[in-house]
Design an enzyme around this catalytic site. Sequence first.
Site, short mmCIF file in Angstrom:
data_model
loop_
_atom_site.label_atom_id
_atom_site.label_comp_id
_atom_site.label_asym_id
_atom_site.label_seq_id
_atom_site.Cartn_x
_atom_site.Cartn_y
_atom_site.Cartn_z
N CYS A 112 -40.17 -28.85 24.92
CA CYS A 112 -39.57 -29.11 26.23
C CYS A 112 -40.61 -29.12 27.36
O CYS A 112 -40.26 -29.44 28.49
CB CYS A 112 -38.51 -28.06 26.54
SG CYS A 112 -37.58 -27.59 25.09
N HIS B 19 -36.10 -24.97 34.80
CA HIS B 19 -35.92 -25.41 33.42
C HIS B 19 -34.42 -25.38 33.09
O HIS B 19 -33.91 -26.32 32.50
CB HIS B 19 -36.74 -24.54 32.47
CG HIS B 19 -36.81 -25.09 31.08
ND1 HIS B 19 -37.26 -26.35 30.82
CD2 HIS B 19 -36.46 -24.56 29.89
CE1 HIS B 19 -37.20 -26.58 29.51
NE2 HIS B 19 -36.70 -25.51 28.92
N GLU C 280 -35.50 -16.89 33.24
CA GLU C 280 -36.08 -17.74 34.29
C GLU C 280 -35.80 -17.17 35.68
O GLU C 280 -36.66 -17.21 36.56
CB GLU C 280 -35.50 -19.16 34.15
CG GLU C 280 -36.18 -20.12 35.09
CD GLU C 280 -35.91 -21.59 34.75
OE1 GLU C 280 -35.10 -21.86 33.85
OE2 GLU C 280 -36.54 -22.43 35.40
N LYS D 47 -30.45 -30.53 34.63
CA LYS D 47 -30.00 -30.71 33.25
C LYS D 47 -28.47 -30.68 33.16
O LYS D 47 -27.89 -31.20 32.21
CB LYS D 47 -30.57 -29.61 32.34
CG LYS D 47 -32.06 -29.80 32.02
CD LYS D 47 -32.52 -28.78 30.99
CE LYS D 47 -33.98 -28.97 30.59
NZ LYS D 47 -34.94 -28.55 31.63
N HIS E 124 -30.44 -32.01 28.42
CA HIS E 124 -31.79 -31.57 28.08
C HIS E 124 -32.47 -32.69 27.30
O HIS E 124 -32.14 -32.93 26.15
CB HIS E 124 -31.75 -30.28 27.26
CG HIS E 124 -33.08 -29.60 27.16
ND1 HIS E 124 -34.26 -30.27 27.35
CD2 HIS E 124 -33.43 -28.32 26.91
CE1 HIS E 124 -35.27 -29.43 27.22
NE2 HIS E 124 -34.80 -28.23 26.96
N PHE F 53 -39.67 -24.14 23.70
CA PHE F 53 -39.75 -23.53 22.38
C PHE F 53 -41.23 -23.54 21.97
O PHE F 53 -41.91 -24.55 22.17
CB PHE F 53 -38.97 -24.34 21.34
CG PHE F 53 -37.50 -24.03 21.28
CD1 PHE F 53 -36.89 -23.16 22.16
CD2 PHE F 53 -36.70 -24.62 20.30
CE1 PHE F 53 -35.54 -22.88 22.09
CE2 PHE F 53 -35.34 -24.35 20.21
CZ PHE F 53 -34.76 -23.47 21.10
#
Lengths: 94, 403
Positions: free
Chosen positions: B161, B293, B304, B325, B330, B389
């Site tokens: 990502c 994010h 976050e 998003k 995503h 990730f």
Amino acid sequence: MKSPYDAEIIGIISSRVKIDPTEFTREMTLDSAGLDSIDIIETVFELEDRFKIAIPFNANAQDKEKLRTAGDVIDLVTQLIVEADALVPAPSQA
Amino acid sequence: MRRVAITGMGVMCAIGRSMAELQASLRESRAGIGPISLVSREGLQAKVAAEIRDYVATDHFDERRLVLLDRTSQFALLAADQALADSGLALDKIDRSRVMTVLGTGTGCATAIDDNFHATYKMGGRPHPLCVPKLMINAPVSQVTMAHGLTGPSFMVSTACASASHAIGVAFQMIRAGLADVAVTGGCDATLSWGQLRAWDGLRVMAPDTCRPFSRDRLGMVLGEGAGVVVLEAMDLAQRRGADIKAELLGFAMNSDAGHLVNPSVGGCADVVSACLRDAGLNSEDVDYVNAHGTGTQVNDIAETAALRQAFGAHADRLMVSSTKSMHGHTIGAGGAIELCATIASARGGFIPPTINFSEPDPQCDLDYVPNVARDARMTTALSTSFAFGGHNAALAVGLGWS
């Protein structure tokens, strides 16, 4: 209450953390047994494959609380097997 | 160090096939998430995605060319076409060996991989004779260089990502350092194959209905698809040719959690934000807005929020933060680029893009998430963050006083 699937379910859970299955109790939490989030995802997957069931489990929902202890897992899996058996012929082995 | 301008932008995603459409969608809180139509929903737990609906490849590419273009490459090409046109650069009048191309992707050419290996392993057939150059992970960036004759450095970045943000960040650093004058950069990913969707289901982090970042009732992430591309240019050259400068890329930072494969670390995320501010020469108070994010998972959104509090201190309470998003899903390796485009498009429209599907505050997510409706406000400086990730983190800082 013991289900005919207890030993096999405990076997699948315990193999993930290499703990002797006899040391598991229904009250033991997966967390205290050393299963982390990845172990739980793999355990759910293995149980689904073994018993041909679909376990409703989303790591973002309260589902985690439903699978807190070994007993929670046994009860949910047993219930899902029983429900599945009601729909299809009984499995050849218990 | 040379300053770096953003002179062109292009996008393909569920809420925009052009920058104008993206801007209108962000302003109107348009939802791009809906029932999956690209593949069978049979056997899927998460039956929703942010698809680019009614997209017909042959409207854009002839059939012979499509033999070598996975959906991911198609989106990369279309976004790059838009961005280069938007930049106003006359490619035939510049030294194209000074134009670099770097794109990010998380998965690469998912559909080509699925189709060819399904044919081989399952159906007893053979892979298509051109499947290797079609599905190689660097195919999208290679296609963009060939389409425009860009002979400077080119490569693909793959950090899940964070791929697009890393790609843009590295291109930024190379222009700063004088290694290139112009960069065509961003990210692309079209992962909505049946096999990929089933694979994501297995992680148990997918929302069954929609994506609700930072909302207490959030149930996880929703996959999207698309591409975002920006044209970066050395500021001195952009100004000399009288380019329409959309924004200035002020700073970039990246680091690694070196901890857990899928869980974010508050420290790693906070550090990358702080490092980005330092790189840009900004104080916390200078920043108006963060495009977060914001995946909509329990774990990400809490970490976050804590990271932004740690990095911004008291200013966190005045910061506007949103996750777009919630609208475009995503998009994995395209995420950082689409989100940077969304940030700049919103700034140019005079508003802050919202976090839609926000129904209930979460005590552990206690920032101003610009819930549900776009807010008329001016942003002069913004950050876009990506936490991947694998523990790869990235932050980009943009100056928006150019509109």
